[in-house]
Design an enzyme around this catalytic site. Sequence first.
Site, mmCIF file in Angstrom:
data_model
loop_
_atom_site.group_PDB
_atom_site.id
_atom_site.type_symbol
_atom_site.label_atom_id
_atom_site.label_comp_id
_atom_site.label_asym_id
_atom_site.label_seq_id
_atom_site.Cartn_x
_atom_site.Cartn_y
_atom_site.Cartn_z
ATOM 1 N N GLY A 251 0.842 -1.187 0.000
ATOM 2 C CA GLY A 251 0.000 0.000 0.000
ATOM 3 C C GLY A 251 0.874 1.232 0.000
ATOM 4 O O GLY A 251 2.098 1.143 0.151
ATOM 5 N N GLN B 12 3.166 9.867 1.993
ATOM 6 C CA GLN B 12 4.454 9.232 1.752
ATOM 7 C C GLN B 12 5.148 9.769 0.503
ATOM 8 O O GLN B 12 6.350 9.586 0.341
ATOM 9 C CB GLN B 12 4.307 7.716 1.643
ATOM 10 C CG GLN B 12 3.967 7.049 2.956
ATOM 11 C CD GLN B 12 3.840 5.559 2.777
ATOM 12 O OE1 GLN B 12 2.768 5.051 2.446
ATOM 13 N NE2 GLN B 12 4.944 4.861 2.989
ATOM 14 N N LEU C 124 7.469 1.278 3.214
ATOM 15 C CA LEU C 124 8.309 1.888 2.188
ATOM 16 C C LEU C 124 8.998 3.148 2.700
ATOM 17 O O LEU C 124 10.020 3.550 2.149
ATOM 18 C CB LEU C 124 7.478 2.187 0.941
ATOM 19 C CG LEU C 124 6.843 0.956 0.274
ATOM 20 C CD1 LEU C 124 5.941 1.382 -0.876
ATOM 21 C CD2 LEU C 124 7.898 -0.027 -0.179
ATOM 22 N N HIS D 35 -2.375 0.246 8.694
ATOM 23 C CA HIS D 35 -1.026 0.765 8.453
ATOM 24 C C HIS D 35 -1.083 1.981 7.527
ATOM 25 O O HIS D 35 -0.487 3.026 7.820
ATOM 26 C CB HIS D 35 -0.159 -0.341 7.832
ATOM 27 C CG HIS D 35 1.218 0.101 7.465
ATOM 28 N ND1 HIS D 35 2.329 -0.319 8.160
ATOM 29 C CD2 HIS D 35 1.674 0.923 6.485
ATOM 30 C CE1 HIS D 35 3.403 0.240 7.620
ATOM 31 N NE2 HIS D 35 3.028 0.989 6.598
ATOM 32 N N HIS E 211 -0.661 6.608 8.201
ATOM 33 C CA HIS E 211 0.125 7.651 7.528
ATOM 34 C C HIS E 211 -0.664 8.960 7.409
ATOM 35 O O HIS E 211 -0.071 10.039 7.385
ATOM 36 C CB HIS E 211 0.560 7.199 6.133
ATOM 37 C CG HIS E 211 1.678 6.217 6.141
ATOM 38 N ND1 HIS E 211 2.953 6.538 6.545
ATOM 39 C CD2 HIS E 211 1.717 4.903 5.790
ATOM 40 C CE1 HIS E 211 3.729 5.477 6.438
ATOM 41 N NE2 HIS E 211 2.997 4.468 5.989
#
Length: 179
Positions: free
Chosen positions: A47, A52, A102, A143, A147
Site C-alpha cells: 500500500g 508518503q 516503504l 497501516h 500515515h
Amino acid sequence: MTQRTILKMGDPRLLRVARPVTRFDTDELHGLLADLLDTMHAANGAGLAAPQIGVDLQVVVFGSGAPNPRYPDAPIVPRTVLINPVVTPIGGEESLDWEGCLSVPGMRGMVPRWQTVRYTGFDVRGEPIDRTVSGFHARVVQHECDHLWGKLYPMRMRDFSQFGFTEVLFPDIGTVEDE
C-alpha cells in the site's frame, strides 16, 4: 503517471495530519492516484499513502489482487483506492505480526493491530466504500491510514527487541526490498 520519490522516516512531512479531499473525480485526483499506484507497484508495496510522496491529502491505495513479493505468505488484498477514510475496530481482539514500510526501508517490526476493522470512505468518484475486514487486509488498511494521521509503524510497536533489518530477519525477502 509517474513514479514518485517516497519520503523516509525522519522527514517531518510524514508526521503531519493530512487534509480531507473536498473535490472528487478531478484530473488532479486521478493523476495523484496514478502516481500512487505506479510508485507502490514499482516498490513492491502492499500500500501507499499520499503523505508518503509528500501530498498532504487523505488518500491511500493498497492491494493489487495478486500476491505481494514483500509479503509472500499473506493473503491477496483487492486493489483499493480509499479517500477520507474512517477506520473503526470491531471487537477488542488484537493481533501481532511483522510489518515493513516503504518509508522505513529495509526494516521490519512486530506491530499490534486490531484483528477486525470496518473502514469507510470514498472512491475516486466520491462513491461510498464500506467494508469490514480481518487479518492481513485489516492490518494493511490500518497501516496505510496511520500515515494520514502522522504515524509510522514503529510508533505502534511495544517491544523493540522485535525490530530489525529485513535482510537479517527474513533473508528470503530481503532482496525484494532492495530492488
